[in-house]
Design a protein around this motif. Structure first.
Motif, PDB file in Angstrom:
ATOM      1  N   SER A 134      70.340  34.988  45.422  1.00 15.99           N
ATOM      2  CA  SER A 134      69.074  35.648  45.308  1.00 15.99           C
ATOM      3  C   SER A 134      68.051  34.445  45.615  1.00 15.99           C
ATOM      4  O   SER A 134      66.870  34.794  45.817  1.00 15.99           O
ATOM      5  N   ALA A 135      68.478  33.203  45.319  1.00 15.49           N
ATOM      6  CA  ALA A 135      67.276  32.262  45.496  1.00 15.49           C
ATOM      7  C   ALA A 135      67.969  30.779  46.123  1.00 15.49           C
ATOM      8  O   ALA A 135      68.905  30.642  45.837  1.00 15.49           O
ATOM      9  N   ALA A 136      67.162  30.143  46.670  1.00 14.89           N
ATOM     10  CA  ALA A 136      67.562  28.600  46.849  1.00 14.89           C
ATOM     11  C   ALA A 136      67.265  27.823  45.685  1.00 14.89           C
ATOM     12  O   ALA A 136      68.199  26.744  45.815  1.00 14.89           O
ATOM     13  N   GLY A 137      66.483  28.270  44.868  1.00  9.46           N
ATOM     14  CA  GLY A 137      66.468  27.205  43.531  1.00  9.46           C
ATOM     15  C   GLY A 137      65.665  28.182  42.563  1.00  9.46           C
ATOM     16  O   GLY A 137      65.110  29.159  42.908  1.00  9.46           O
ATOM     17  N   THR A 138      65.710  27.801  41.405  1.00 14.04           N
ATOM     18  CA  THR A 138      65.292  28.717  40.270  1.00 14.04           C
ATOM     19  C   THR A 138      64.568  27.873  39.210  1.00 14.04           C
ATOM     20  O   THR A 138      65.146  26.804  38.863  1.00 14.04           O
ATOM     21  N   VAL A 139      63.406  28.225  38.710  1.00 20.00           N
ATOM     22  CA  VAL A 139      62.858  27.588  37.492  1.00 20.00           C
ATOM     23  C   VAL A 139      62.809  28.309  36.575  1.00 20.00           C
ATOM     24  O   VAL A 139      62.566  29.625  36.626  1.00 20.00           O
ATOM     25  N   ILE A 140      63.428  28.010  35.270  1.00 15.51           N
ATOM     26  CA  ILE A 140      63.439  29.007  34.184  1.00 15.51           C
ATOM     27  C   ILE A 140      62.554  28.213  33.205  1.00 15.51           C
ATOM     28  O   ILE A 140      62.517  27.277  32.713  1.00 15.51           O
ATOM     29  N   PHE A 141      61.632  28.964  32.503  1.00 15.07           N
ATOM     30  CA  PHE A 141      60.637  28.744  31.537  1.00 15.07           C
ATOM     31  C   PHE A 141      61.127  29.536  30.223  1.00 15.07           C
ATOM     32  O   PHE A 141      61.252  30.643  30.246  1.00 15.07           O
ATOM     33  N   LYS A 142      61.712  28.531  29.036  1.00 22.71           N
ATOM     34  CA  LYS A 142      61.978  29.150  27.962  1.00 22.71           C
ATOM     35  C   LYS A 142      60.720  28.846  26.798  1.00 22.71           C
ATOM     36  O   LYS A 142      60.631  27.402  26.553  1.00 22.71           O
ATOM     37  N   LEU A 143      60.250  29.760  26.600  1.00 19.56           N
ATOM     38  CA  LEU A 143      59.061  29.586  25.425  1.00 19.56           C
ATOM     39  C   LEU A 143      59.415  30.501  24.253  1.00 19.56           C
ATOM     40  O   LEU A 143      59.675  31.618  24.393  1.00 19.56           O
ATOM     41  N   HIS A 144      59.308  29.813  23.010  1.00 28.71           N
ATOM     42  CA  HIS A 144      59.463  30.430  21.899  1.00 28.71           C
ATOM     43  C   HIS A 144      58.407  31.665  21.613  1.00 28.71           C
ATOM     44  O   HIS A 144      57.340  31.416  21.946  1.00 28.71           O
ATOM     45  N   HIS A 145      58.675  32.730  21.164  1.00 29.71           N
ATOM     46  CA  HIS A 145      57.817  34.014  20.828  1.00 29.71           C
ATOM     47  C   HIS A 145      56.589  33.429  20.018  1.00 29.71           C
ATOM     48  O   HIS A 145      55.742  34.158  20.188  1.00 29.71           O
ATOM     49  N   SER A 146      56.967  32.755  19.037  1.00 31.29           N
ATOM     50  CA  SER A 146      55.786  32.246  18.170  1.00 31.29           C
ATOM     51  C   SER A 146      54.562  31.787  18.890  1.00 31.29           C
ATOM     52  O   SER A 146      53.346  31.570  18.465  1.00 31.29           O
ATOM     53  N   LEU A 147      54.868  31.083  20.332  1.00 29.42           N
ATOM     54  CA  LEU A 147      53.663  30.568  21.233  1.00 29.42           C
ATOM     55  C   LEU A 147      52.562  31.854  21.370  1.00 29.42           C
ATOM     56  O   LEU A 147      51.575  31.702  22.061  1.00 29.42           O
ATOM     57  N   GLY A 148      53.315  32.902  21.583  1.00 28.87           N
ATOM     58  CA  GLY A 148      52.347  34.180  22.276  1.00 28.87           C
ATOM     59  C   GLY A 148      53.379  35.073  22.617  1.00 28.87           C
ATOM     60  O   GLY A 148      54.487  35.191  22.388  1.00 28.87           O
ATOM     61  N   ASP A 149      52.612  36.351  22.979  1.00 25.60           N
ATOM     62  CA  ASP A 149      53.516  37.431  23.213  1.00 25.60           C
ATOM     63  C   ASP A 149      53.896  37.270  24.847  1.00 25.60           C
ATOM     64  O   ASP A 149      53.427  36.487  25.294  1.00 25.60           O
ATOM     65  N   GLY A 150      54.776  38.171  25.113  1.00 25.19           N
ATOM     66  CA  GLY A 150      55.340  37.969  26.476  1.00 25.19           C
ATOM     67  C   GLY A 150      54.351  38.199  27.612  1.00 25.19           C
ATOM     68  O   GLY A 150      54.167  37.301  28.729  1.00 25.19           O
ATOM     69  N   TYR A 151      53.315  39.055  27.305  1.00 26.94           N
ATOM     70  CA  TYR A 151      52.148  39.287  28.423  1.00 26.94           C
ATOM     71  C   TYR A 151      51.243  37.932  28.278  1.00 26.94           C
ATOM     72  O   TYR A 151      50.957  37.547  29.548  1.00 26.94           O
ATOM     73  N   SER A 152      50.919  37.355  27.111  1.00 27.15           N
ATOM     74  CA  SER A 152      50.055  36.137  27.232  1.00 27.15           C
ATOM     75  C   SER A 152      50.800  35.037  28.014  1.00 27.15           C
ATOM     76  O   SER A 152      50.377  34.201  28.722  1.00 27.15           O
ATOM     77  N   LEU A 153      52.162  35.072  27.575  1.00 20.02           N
ATOM     78  CA  LEU A 153      52.806  33.695  27.850  1.00 20.02           C
ATOM     79  C   LEU A 153      53.137  33.775  29.706  1.00 20.02           C
ATOM     80  O   LEU A 153      52.982  32.531  30.223  1.00 20.02           O
ATOM     81  N   MET A 154      53.419  34.894  30.073  1.00 23.80           N
ATOM     82  CA  MET A 154      53.418  35.297  31.556  1.00 23.80           C
ATOM     83  C   MET A 154      52.343  34.932  32.201  1.00 23.80           C
ATOM     84  O   MET A 154      52.232  34.454  33.175  1.00 23.80           O
ATOM     85  N   GLY A 155      51.051  35.536  31.576  1.00 18.48           N
ATOM     86  CA  GLY A 155      49.952  35.318  32.134  1.00 18.48           C
ATOM     87  C   GLY A 155      49.524  33.927  32.311  1.00 18.48           C
ATOM     88  O   GLY A 155      49.137  33.204  33.319  1.00 18.48           O
ATOM     89  N   ALA A 156      49.786  32.936  31.302  1.00 16.37           N
ATOM     90  CA  ALA A 156      49.696  31.591  31.177  1.00 16.37           C
ATOM     91  C   ALA A 156      50.453  30.867  32.390  1.00 16.37           C
ATOM     92  O   ALA A 156      50.065  30.056  33.106  1.00 16.37           O
ATOM     93  N   LEU A 157      51.721  31.314  32.376  1.00 12.24           N
ATOM     94  CA  LEU A 157      52.535  30.644  33.501  1.00 12.24           C
ATOM     95  C   LEU A 157      52.156  31.155  34.754  1.00 12.24           C
ATOM     96  O   LEU A 157      52.180  30.012  35.842  1.00 12.24           O
ATOM     97  N   LEU A 158      51.572  32.377  35.271  1.00  5.54           N
ATOM     98  CA  LEU A 158      51.082  32.602  36.442  1.00  5.54           C
ATOM     99  C   LEU A 158      49.872  31.959  36.888  1.00  5.54           C
ATOM    100  O   LEU A 158      49.667  31.564  37.932  1.00  5.54           O
TER     101      LEU A 158
END
Length: 161
Positions: A134-158
């Motif tokens: 599915s890809a030539a390469g992949t970056v995986i972001f592993k963030l602890h949930h105490s840093l924020g909720d999924g919505y805010s963390l994905m918003g930060a990454l994007l």
């Protein structure tokens, strides 16, 4: 990293954040960024330092107990290289993407079960330089949930993109 003052460390960990980081429950948000071209990680440290870390002070903080026993975020000096993992899969005679799919799946299963060390900020970046189906390469972001909720963390990454 810059040095921090005492005033910068007083933010309390919210109750939800505390509950996601116990001996019974440890929850993470994983984000996968797939690339159509092979990955070059030469700019990773620069991007983390100048784009990712400034988004939220929790990205350069750990949780500690204050003198009253309450959990707070404490900014720490950090070595960004400790948060970047570039796995090495078993070598193969061919560049068979389906074989790398199997290695990739096994690797994901392994990292999902690992806890991040509590003595450094609770996130990691994994740079997978192997092609999958599915890809030539992949970056995986592993963030602890105490840093924020999924919505805010994905918003930060994007926002880094």
């Amino acid at each position: 990293m810059d040095s921090f003052t005492e005033e910068e460390i007083a933010e309390p960990v919210n109750p939800t954040g505390e509950s996601f980081n116990t001996s019974l429950l440890c929850a993470y948000v994983l984000g996968f960024l797939e690339s159509e071209v092979p990955l070059d990680d030469s700019q990773t440290v620069y991007l983390l330092k100048n784009v990712f870390l400034p988004i939220n002070p929790r990205f350069s903080s750990i949780t500690v107990r204050d003198e009253n026993g309450k959990m707070i975020w404490k900014r720490v000096q950090m070595k960004l290289e400790d948060h970047i993992k570039v796995p090495v899969f078993p070598s193969s005679q061919s560049t068979n993407s389906e074989l790398y799919d199997q290695y990739f799946d096994e690797y994901i299963s392994k990292i999902m079960m690992e806890r991040t060390p509590q003595n450094k900020p609770l996130w990691e970046i994994r740079v997978i330089k192997y092609p999958t189906t599915s890809a030539a390469g992949t970056v995986i972001f592993k963030l602890h949930h105490s840093l924020g909720d999924g919505y805010s963390l994905m918003g930060a990454l994007l926002s880094c993109l």
